[in-house]
Design a protein around this motif. Structure first.
Motif, short mmCIF file in Angstrom:
data_model
loop_
_atom_site.label_atom_id
_atom_site.label_comp_id
_atom_site.label_asym_id
_atom_site.label_seq_id
_atom_site.Cartn_x
_atom_site.Cartn_y
_atom_site.Cartn_z
N GLY A 169 -6.75 36.03 -11.28
CA GLY A 169 -7.60 35.83 -10.11
C GLY A 169 -7.46 34.47 -9.45
N GLN A 170 -6.59 33.62 -9.94
CA GLN A 170 -6.40 32.31 -9.32
C GLN A 170 -5.00 32.20 -8.74
OE1 GLN A 170 -6.94 29.19 -12.17
NE2 GLN A 170 -5.71 30.18 -13.72
N LEU A 171 -4.90 31.46 -7.65
CA LEU A 171 -3.62 31.23 -6.99
C LEU A 171 -3.08 29.88 -7.43
CD1 LEU A 171 -4.49 32.44 -3.40
CD2 LEU A 171 -3.28 33.70 -5.18
N VAL A 172 -1.78 29.85 -7.75
CA VAL A 172 -1.13 28.63 -8.22
C VAL A 172 0.15 28.45 -7.43
CG1 VAL A 172 -0.09 27.49 -10.22
CG2 VAL A 172 -2.06 28.98 -10.54
N GLY A 173 0.37 27.24 -6.92
CA GLY A 173 1.60 26.91 -6.21
C GLY A 173 2.56 26.18 -7.14
N LEU A 174 3.81 26.66 -7.18
CA LEU A 174 4.83 26.05 -8.02
C LEU A 174 6.09 25.80 -7.20
CD1 LEU A 174 4.52 28.39 -11.13
CD2 LEU A 174 3.72 26.03 -10.97
N ARG A 175 6.89 24.85 -7.63
CA ARG A 175 8.17 24.60 -6.98
C ARG A 175 9.13 25.74 -7.29
NH1 ARG A 175 7.06 19.34 -9.37
NH2 ARG A 175 6.50 17.93 -7.68
N GLN A 176 10.09 25.96 -6.39
CA GLN A 176 11.03 27.06 -6.58
C GLN A 176 11.86 26.88 -7.84
OE1 GLN A 176 13.39 28.36 -3.30
NE2 GLN A 176 11.63 28.68 -1.99
N ASN A 177 12.27 25.64 -8.16
CA ASN A 177 13.08 25.44 -9.37
C ASN A 177 12.27 25.72 -10.64
OD1 ASN A 177 11.50 23.16 -9.30
ND2 ASN A 177 13.18 21.73 -9.67
N GLN A 178 10.94 25.58 -10.58
CA GLN A 178 10.09 25.91 -11.72
C GLN A 178 9.93 27.42 -11.84
OE1 GLN A 178 6.68 23.75 -10.44
NE2 GLN A 178 7.25 21.88 -11.54
N VAL A 179 9.73 28.10 -10.73
CA VAL A 179 9.56 29.55 -10.73
C VAL A 179 10.84 30.23 -11.18
CG1 VAL A 179 9.13 31.55 -9.24
CG2 VAL A 179 7.76 29.50 -8.98
N LYS A 180 11.97 29.67 -10.83
CA LYS A 180 13.27 30.23 -11.20
C LYS A 180 13.43 30.29 -12.72
CE LYS A 180 16.43 28.41 -8.78
NZ LYS A 180 17.47 27.52 -8.23
N GLN A 181 12.77 29.37 -13.44
CA GLN A 181 12.89 29.31 -14.90
C GLN A 181 11.96 30.28 -15.62
OE1 GLN A 181 12.28 25.25 -16.04
NE2 GLN A 181 13.87 24.50 -14.68
N LEU A 182 10.96 30.82 -14.94
CA LEU A 182 10.01 31.74 -15.58
C LEU A 182 10.66 33.10 -15.78
CD1 LEU A 182 6.73 30.94 -13.63
CD2 LEU A 182 7.30 30.27 -15.96
N GLU A 183 10.67 33.57 -17.01
CA GLU A 183 11.25 34.87 -17.33
C GLU A 183 10.15 35.92 -17.34
OE1 GLU A 183 13.11 34.29 -21.09
OE2 GLU A 183 14.67 33.00 -20.27
N VAL A 184 10.36 37.00 -16.60
CA VAL A 184 9.35 38.05 -16.47
C VAL A 184 9.97 39.43 -16.70
CG1 VAL A 184 7.94 36.71 -14.86
CG2 VAL A 184 9.69 38.22 -13.96
N VAL A 185 9.09 40.38 -16.97
CA VAL A 185 9.49 41.79 -17.12
C VAL A 185 8.64 42.59 -16.14
CG1 VAL A 185 9.52 43.77 -18.68
CG2 VAL A 185 10.04 41.48 -19.55
N PRO A 186 9.24 43.40 -15.26
CA PRO A 186 8.46 44.19 -14.30
C PRO A 186 7.54 45.17 -15.01
CG PRO A 186 10.80 44.20 -13.72
CD PRO A 186 10.68 43.55 -15.06
N THR A 187 6.36 45.40 -14.41
CA THR A 187 5.42 46.39 -14.94
C THR A 187 5.66 47.71 -14.19
OG1 THR A 187 3.74 45.75 -13.36
CG2 THR A 187 3.67 44.68 -15.50
N TRP A 188 5.08 48.75 -14.70
CA TRP A 188 5.26 50.08 -14.09
C TRP A 188 4.02 50.53 -13.36
CZ3 TRP A 188 10.16 51.00 -14.03
CH2 TRP A 188 10.95 50.51 -15.03
N THR A 189 3.16 49.58 -12.90
CA THR A 189 1.97 49.95 -12.17
C THR A 189 2.22 49.92 -10.69
OG1 THR A 189 1.19 47.66 -12.20
CG2 THR A 189 0.39 49.15 -13.94
#
Length: 81
Positions: free
Chosen positions: A61-81
């Motif tokens: 529920g909170q919005l967070v601003g990050l630099r693009q080079n930081q976001v590029k390092q975050l590893e995620v897995v897509p959800t099926w919702t």
């Protein structure tokens, strides 16, 4: 099992599970965990600014601003919702 991708490569508005914070600098990892953004958290990519500006993500529920080079390092897995 779906493979991990960079958060920066996910489509705008898609919900993903945060897989790993390990590649981040320890001080940024600490700040994110203090805000409740942990491995396994559900994240949504809200806004991508032009010309290398900040990326806005939503988590718990909170919005967070990050630099693009930081976001590029975050590893995620897509959800099926």
């Amino acid at each position: 099992m779906p493979e991990c991708i960079s958060l920066l490569r996910t489509p705008l508005g898609q919900t993903v599970h945060l897989q790993s914070l390990a590649p981040l600098h320890p001080s940024l990892r600490r700040r994110l965990t203090d805000m409740g953004i942990n491995e396994g958290s559900i994240i949504r990519l809200k806004k991508i600014s032009l010309l290398g500006g900040p990326i806005v993500i939503e988590c718990n529920g909170q919005l967070v601003g990050l630099r693009q080079n930081q976001v590029k390092q975050l590893e995620v897995v897509p959800t099926w919702t």
